[in-house]
Design a protein around this motif. Structure first.
Motif, PDB file in Angstrom:
ATOM      1  N   LEU A  81      -8.968   1.256   0.741  1.00 57.40           N
ATOM      2  CA  LEU A  81      -8.388   1.230  -0.604  1.00 57.40           C
ATOM      3  C   LEU A  81      -7.899   2.620  -1.013  1.00 57.40           C
ATOM      4  O   LEU A  81      -6.818   2.761  -1.595  1.00 57.40           O
ATOM      5  N   ILE A  89      -5.324   3.190  -4.106  1.00 58.94           N
ATOM      6  CA  ILE A  89      -5.897   2.263  -5.087  1.00 58.94           C
ATOM      7  C   ILE A  89      -7.175   2.850  -5.689  1.00 58.94           C
ATOM      8  O   ILE A  89      -8.070   3.311  -4.969  1.00 58.94           O
ATOM      9  N   ALA A 113      -9.850  -5.526   2.029  1.00 66.41           N
ATOM     10  CA  ALA A 113      -8.638  -4.726   2.266  1.00 66.41           C
ATOM     11  C   ALA A 113      -7.432  -5.623   2.517  1.00 66.41           C
ATOM     12  O   ALA A 113      -6.333  -5.375   1.999  1.00 66.41           O
ATOM     13  N   VAL A 165      -5.047  -4.865  -0.913  1.00 72.80           N
ATOM     14  CA  VAL A 165      -3.949  -3.893  -0.727  1.00 72.80           C
ATOM     15  C   VAL A 165      -2.583  -4.535  -0.947  1.00 72.80           C
ATOM     16  O   VAL A 165      -1.768  -4.016  -1.743  1.00 72.80           O
TER      17      VAL A 165
END
Length: 379
Positions: A230, A235, A335, A339
């Protein structure tokens, strides 16, 4: 024909103040809708008196006084699902709790009882049916499958309402009463303030993770395990791991912060700070997340009767969220899902619209009007 002089005009008599008793103790999922309903009753009828029923061991001992409502304690009546010593003691527990509840109803001169299920709802429903305290009952079912207490209460209720279709109770689907701080939330307008409050990156796409007031170990492990992926995707994360848990994540230089906290006091700011959430799918969680239009990855509890999965299904079917089984939630899965979602503004916008489509921002006042109608019939 003129009125007889020996018959007084009843309309000149002062009416007793409207008295509403809400029974929703035990968990936040029962207490918060009861308090939201209480707030709505007060908005519509400022002269109304609202009293909450609860138990000495529930969260209501903190939440109810904090919101400014009187709390009356009654013995809890947990309903065992399997043969046990608790089941054998159930009749005496019910009698004791109904006795105390009846006393409260008389003391506050109640006009109506509103039940939300849980440990105090059953004695409240039964006490309201007794001679000498007989009064209307209104039942609200928050879950996708009605509990035993609400099934009992609904048999003689003046009105019944449900949060979602298919609960097993007959009545209009109105959603769950929520606080105005949630239903009136403007996430975009509060975003900068919210991210500053938590120490998040002001511009990075942000993931909110929470598993209820106590946290959820499987969510904690999966998201913390995906922290590196991340971070590399730019993120930020706001992660409420629960007061009895902890999350250890290595900071990545230059990446948005991963902010881990035991508990979120300001859920409104948490929702405003986030672009996406990973969470359980309890009835209150689904109601709040969809009402504010926050796209979600719902991970239902892996045990129980499958109720949490049913709670999330309407939102998922309207495109407002995704469902992932608890056993499938790995760091790699986090993920893989997060994402692409957080790097696609178009898809997030569509999910936000889908989530809001299933929300019920006016459930509090809808239920309050049902309650006031039932109460007026008792006056």
């Amino acid at each position: 024909m003129p009125d007889r002089p020996d018959q007084p005009d009843r309309t000149d008599r002062p009416r007793r103040p409207l008295s509403v008793v809400v029974a929703g103790g035990g968990t936040a999922g029962h207490i918060e809708p009861a308090l939201a309903l209480a707030d709505a009753v007060r908005r519509l009828r400022p002269d109304a008196r609202v009293t909450a029923l609860g138990t000495a061991r529930g969260l209501e001992t903190t939440l109810v006084p904090k919101r400014g409502y009187p709390l009356e304690l009654v013995p809890p009546v947990p309903l065992p699902r399997k043969p046990s010593k608790d089941l054998a003691a159930l009749p005496w527990r019910i009698v004791r709790s109904v006795r105390r509840t009846r006393q409260v109803l008389r003391e506050v001169d109640a006009n109506v009882v509103v039940g939300f299920g849980g440990y105090v709802a059953l004695p409240a429903y039964l006490a309201a049916r007794l001679p000498g305290t007989r009064m209307p009952v209104v039942v609200h079912e928050a879950n996708a499958t009605a509990g035993i207490a609400n099934k009992v209460g609904a048999r003689h209720a003046a009105a019944v309402a449900a949060a979602v279709p298919g609960s097993g109770l007959d009545g209009p689907v109105i959603g769950i009463p929520l606080r105005r701080a949630i239903t009136g939330l403007d996430r975009e307008a509060l975003r900068a303030k919210a991210r500053a409050h938590f120490g998040l990156d002001p511009d990075a796409p942000t993931l909110l993770v929470f598993g209820g007031s106590q946290g959820a170990r499987s969510l904690n492990e999966a998201v913390a395990g995906a922290a590196g992926a991340l971070a590399r995707a730019g993120i930020g994360v706001l992660h409420a791991h629960g007061p009895k848990n902890s999350v250890e994540v290595e900071a990545v230089r230059g990446a948005p912060p991963y902010v881990a906290v035991p508990y979120l006091e300001r859920m409104d700011l948490a929702y405003a700070a986030a672009d996406l959430t990973i969470c359980r799918s309890g009835a209150m969680t689904v109601a709040e997340v969809s009402a504010v239009g926050l796209p979600a990855i719902y991970v239902p509890l892996p045990h129980g009767n499958g109720e949490q999965r049913l709670n999330a299904l309407p939102v998922v079917e309207h495109g407002g969220g995704l469902l992932v089984e608890d056993a499938e939630l790995t760091p790699e899965k986090v993920a893989e899902l997060v994402v692409p979602l957080l790097t696609s503004g178009e898809r997030l916008s569509a999910m936000s619209v889908g989530a809001r489509r299933t929300g019920h921002a006016d459930a509090d006042e809808t239920l309050a009007r049902m309650v006031l109608d039932a109460a007026e019939g008792d006056r």
